[in-house]
Enzyme design. Structure first.
Site, PDB file in Angstrom:
ATOM      1  N   HIS A 101      -0.705 -10.756   4.617  1.00  0.00           N
ATOM      2  CA  HIS A 101       0.554 -10.162   4.163  1.00  0.00           C
ATOM      3  C   HIS A 101       1.651 -10.262   5.215  1.00  0.00           C
ATOM      4  O   HIS A 101       2.647  -9.544   5.134  1.00  0.00           O
ATOM      5  CB  HIS A 101       0.365  -8.707   3.759  1.00  0.00           C
ATOM      6  CG  HIS A 101      -0.717  -8.511   2.741  1.00  0.00           C
ATOM      7  ND1 HIS A 101      -2.026  -8.271   3.090  1.00  0.00           N
ATOM      8  CD2 HIS A 101      -0.683  -8.560   1.389  1.00  0.00           C
ATOM      9  CE1 HIS A 101      -2.759  -8.163   1.999  1.00  0.00           C
ATOM     10  NE2 HIS A 101      -1.979  -8.344   0.954  1.00  0.00           N
TER      11      HIS A 101
HETATM   12 FE1  FES Z   1      -2.622  -7.456   5.559  1.00  0.00          FE
HETATM   13 FE2  FES Z   1      -2.994  -8.031   8.110  1.00  0.00          FE
HETATM   14  S1  FES Z   1      -1.130  -8.116   6.997  1.00  0.00           S
HETATM   15  S2  FES Z   1      -4.481  -7.333   6.710  1.00  0.00           S
END
Ligand code: FES
Length: 136
Positions: A101
């Site tokens: 993410h």
């Molecule tokens: Fe989602 Fe690292 S940004 S686990």
């Protein structure tokens, strides 16, 4: 003895060159050992606390400024961030980049961008001597 062996791990850091990062396993977790360059240390120390989501001074995250030692697990959902291997993406802050993410960590392992709420956690460790770190 078996239990003791599992609860801590000694790492010879002498072969780790300036600028090199290695990963060791401790209690089933990846531990990132980063032999930071002078530039990386300076960048980490130039950041203002007010600019940090999880405010922490660089000097409080290391025992020796050349050596950053963190648990290599993203504090968002537990992925292993990229940045350990040469040429791997490190994000805009020079630390680690979590692909799932887009969390980005700086050269002190502090969260700077993306959904992760906290800095990379610090393991228990100590320097046994100048070239040996005991984790756990
Ligand atoms: Fe989602 Fe690292 S940004 S686990």
């Amino acid at each position: 003895a078996d239990t003791l062996a599992l609860s801590s791990v000694e790492v010879d850091i002498a072969p780790i060159a300036v600028g090199q990062r290695v990963t060791v396993k401790w209690r089933g977790k990846p531990i990132f050992i980063d032999h930071r360059t002078a530039k990386e240390i300076a960048e980490a120390r130039a950041v203002k606390l007010a600019d940090l989501r999880d405010p922490a001074l660089d000097k409080d995250r290391v025992k020796k400024q050349e050596w950053l030692i963190v648990i290599g697990i993203c504090t968002h959902l537990g992925c292993i961030p990229k940045g350990q291997k040469p040429g791997a993406p490190r994000g805009a802050y020079g630390g680690w980049y979590c692909a799932c993410h887009g969390s980005q960590y700086d050269t002190a392992g502090r969260i700077r961008k993306g959904p992760a709420p906290e800095n990379l956690w610090l393991p228990e460790y100590k320097f046994v001597n100048d070239h040996t770190v005991k984790i756990g």
